[in-house]
Design an enzyme around this catalytic site. Structure first.
Site, short mmCIF file in Angstrom:
data_model
loop_
_atom_site.label_atom_id
_atom_site.label_comp_id
_atom_site.label_asym_id
_atom_site.label_seq_id
_atom_site.Cartn_x
_atom_site.Cartn_y
_atom_site.Cartn_z
N ARG A 91 -66.39 -66.63 -22.65
CA ARG A 91 -66.44 -68.02 -22.18
C ARG A 91 -67.60 -68.28 -21.23
NH1 ARG A 91 -61.39 -71.10 -22.75
NH2 ARG A 91 -60.90 -70.64 -24.91
N ARG A 145 -67.10 -74.55 -18.45
CA ARG A 145 -66.98 -75.58 -17.40
C ARG A 145 -67.33 -75.13 -15.99
NH1 ARG A 145 -61.08 -77.17 -18.92
NH2 ARG A 145 -61.22 -74.96 -19.42
N ARG A 183 -71.54 -81.58 -22.02
CA ARG A 183 -70.21 -81.89 -22.55
C ARG A 183 -69.92 -83.39 -22.43
NH1 ARG A 183 -65.23 -82.80 -23.32
NH2 ARG A 183 -63.55 -81.30 -22.96
N ASP A 214 -65.30 -72.75 -31.43
CA ASP A 214 -63.92 -72.48 -31.01
C ASP A 214 -63.18 -71.83 -32.16
OD1 ASP A 214 -62.10 -73.20 -28.53
OD2 ASP A 214 -60.87 -73.35 -30.33
N TYR A 219 -51.44 -71.31 -32.87
CA TYR A 219 -51.88 -72.69 -32.57
C TYR A 219 -51.56 -73.63 -33.73
CZ TYR A 219 -54.36 -70.96 -28.47
OH TYR A 219 -54.67 -70.40 -27.26
O1 1CP Z 1 -68.66 -68.95 -24.24
C1 1CP Z 1 -67.87 -68.58 -25.14
O2 1CP Z 1 -67.07 -67.63 -24.98
C2 1CP Z 1 -67.99 -69.23 -26.49
C3 1CP Z 1 -67.15 -70.28 -26.79
C4 1CP Z 1 -65.64 -70.16 -26.97
C5 1CP Z 1 -64.84 -69.13 -27.48
C6 1CP Z 1 -65.25 -67.73 -27.85
C7 1CP Z 1 -64.80 -71.26 -26.72
C8 1CP Z 1 -65.24 -72.55 -26.15
N1 1CP Z 1 -63.55 -70.94 -27.15
C9 1CP Z 1 -63.53 -69.64 -27.61
C10 1CP Z 1 -62.41 -68.90 -28.17
C11 1CP Z 1 -61.03 -69.40 -28.00
N2 1CP Z 1 -60.58 -70.69 -28.05
C12 1CP Z 1 -59.91 -68.56 -27.85
C13 1CP Z 1 -59.97 -67.04 -27.87
C14 1CP Z 1 -60.44 -66.46 -26.60
C15 1CP Z 1 -59.61 -66.75 -25.38
O3 1CP Z 1 -58.43 -66.36 -25.36
O4 1CP Z 1 -60.16 -67.33 -24.44
C16 1CP Z 1 -58.78 -69.37 -27.74
C17 1CP Z 1 -57.34 -68.92 -27.53
C18 1CP Z 1 -59.21 -70.72 -27.88
C19 1CP Z 1 -58.35 -71.93 -27.90
C20 1CP Z 1 -58.76 -72.87 -26.84
N3 1CP Z 1 -59.87 -73.65 -26.93
C21 1CP Z 1 -58.18 -73.06 -25.55
C22 1CP Z 1 -56.91 -72.39 -25.03
C23 1CP Z 1 -55.78 -73.34 -25.14
C24 1CP Z 1 -54.42 -72.77 -24.83
O5 1CP Z 1 -53.60 -73.57 -24.34
O6 1CP Z 1 -54.13 -71.59 -25.09
C25 1CP Z 1 -58.96 -74.01 -24.88
C26 1CP Z 1 -58.73 -74.59 -23.52
C27 1CP Z 1 -60.03 -74.36 -25.76
C28 1CP Z 1 -61.14 -75.30 -25.50
C29 1CP Z 1 -62.41 -74.64 -25.20
N4 1CP Z 1 -63.05 -73.78 -26.05
C30 1CP Z 1 -64.24 -73.39 -25.51
C31 1CP Z 1 -64.36 -74.04 -24.23
C32 1CP Z 1 -65.54 -73.91 -23.30
C33 1CP Z 1 -63.23 -74.82 -24.04
C34 1CP Z 1 -62.94 -75.74 -22.88
C35 1CP Z 1 -63.37 -77.09 -23.34
C36 1CP Z 1 -63.90 -78.03 -22.31
O7 1CP Z 1 -63.08 -78.65 -21.61
O8 1CP Z 1 -65.12 -78.20 -22.22
#
Ligand code: 1CP
Length: 342
Positions: free
Chosen positions: A23, A27, A36, A73, A149
């Site tokens: 990540r 943010r 964003r 994502d 999910y």
């Molecule tokens: O920088 C990086 O790592 C690349 C981008 C990336 C990756 C690898 C994002 C961007 N998401 C992911 C993978 C991801 N997405 C996973 C697997 C890894 C982990 O456990 O962190 C999972 C479970 C998600 C699902 C997801 N997407 C969540 C979790 C929700 C939950 O309730 O479990 C969330 C909050 C997101 C949104 C997201 N994806 C990525 C970002 C930067 C964000 C936040 C979005 C924002 O508000 O800008």
């Protein structure tokens, strides 16, 4: 010659390990928040190759990490299979749930190329803009984690909806997993062809399954994806991350998928990883993301412990899970300087 990150995956060892953060585009960075806001929404940002590439490059410019991970994502795969995806501001991603035979029938068996092409285009642009020594990582979610999910329509505390469906309707659940296996394999192959040097499979919720379910829903599907990828690209490099699983389980995933590296979270016993994995695969991890928020002496000691425990082993320095948005940038700088002995 390729950079340190790929050289470690290919078998070398270094006193100073390569470093990146899960990540890392996100943010906690003001420049991310700016892009964003400009993109409109989270899904729009994922599907805009220019902006997705820009935010992928931001942490590389700022910190000089050894690897960039493409901004996308894990939910893009179900989205490209026809599941509706949107982002609830202040909450998180939402999917229209696919949890019975009727909704499953509506899911496509082909990835929508208009969606996946956005990811491939972002990879191609990023690859062209990255320094030669910086590796580019593509990724997908593991079928089990994506299914949690897809079935609940959102992130859940204990993944109960998916666990329950796997018990109540194992045949339907198997079909969902199989669909995700095929789509994820194809998506990883597409990402490698577009320029990813390595792909990582995130199984964030693999730690909630009993051993038999873990074997069926995590080990086998990930191994199948790895088989698809290697059949298409024989020398493909792969990292698996079965988060929260016991070391036996982690080892099973890595072995059965012939992974180059395995990610471990901060709960993992590092010395035990070194003993078990030896030179067979690289271990990636595993600083507690909270140590990065704490900073100061707590951070220094946590970084030193990771480095000391993996000394002499094949290691990629990373966090045990994604960086949190409240993390101070100065702490990230401090961690990198300490790892690199600057
Ligand atoms: O920088 C990086 O790592 C690349 C981008 C990336 C990756 C690898 C994002 C961007 N998401 C992911 C993978 C991801 N997405 C996973 C697997 C890894 C982990 O456990 O962190 C999972 C479970 C998600 C699902 C997801 N997407 C969540 C979790 C929700 C939950 O309730 O479990 C969330 C909050 C997101 C949104 C997201 N994806 C990525 C970002 C930067 C964000 C936040 C979005 C924002 O508000 O800008």
């Amino acid at each position: 010659m390729s950079g340190k990150f790929l050289r470690v995956l290919d078998g070398e060892k270094f006193d100073v390990p390569p470093i990146w953060m899960m990540r890392q585009a996100g943010r906690y960075l003001p420049e991310y928040r700016e892009v964003r806001a400009k993109a409109g929404g989270f899904v729009d940002l994922c599907l805009n190759p220019d902006l997705a590439s820009e935010v992928t490059l931001q942490p590389i410019r700022r910190f000089g990490f050894d690897a960039a991970i493409i901004f996308s994502d894990i939910l893009i795969v179900p989205y490209a299979l026809g599941a509706k995806l949107w982002f609830e501001e202040g909450e998180g991603p939402r999917l229209a749930p696919v949890s019975d035979a009727a909704t499953f029938r509506k899911l496509s068996d082909q990835l929508d190329g208009k969606i996946t092409e956005c990811v491939y285009e972002a990879l191609a642009r990023t690859k062209a803009a990255l320094p030669k020594e910086t590796a580019l990582i593509g990724f997908c979610g593991a079928p089990w984690t994506v299914a949690t999910y897809l079935i609940a329509g959102r992130g859940t505390e204990d993944q109960a909806p998916a666990r329950l469906l796997a018990m109540q309707e194992p045949e339907l659940f198997q079909k969902i997993i199989d669909r995700l296996v095929d789509a994820s394999g194809e998506h990883l192959i597409g990402q490698i062809k577009a320029g990813a040097d390595v792909v990582q499979i995130f199984d964030t919720w693999s730690g909630v399954l009993d051993p038999a379910s873990f074997e069926r829903w995590c080990v086998k599907p990930v191994a199948k994806i790895a088989g698809m990828v290697r059949a298409a690209v024989p020398n493909a490099r792969m990292i698996v991350f079965p988060k929260g699983a016991p070391l036996n389980g982690i080892e099973a995933v890595a072995k059965q998928s012939s992974a180059n590296a395995v990610g471990v979270d901060w709960i993992a016993d590092r010395r035990e990883c070194v003993v078990r994995f030896g030179d067979k695969f690289v271990t990636q991890g595993n600083l507690d993301p909270l140590a990065l928020i704490a900073g100061g002496k707590a951070l220094d000691e946590a970084v030193d412990a990771v480095l000391a425990d993996f000394k002499g082993a094949r290691h990629i320095f990373n966090l045990g899970h994604g960086i949190r948005k409240e993390t101070p940038i100065a702490h990230v700088e401090r961690m990198i300087a300490r790892v690199r002995k600057n």
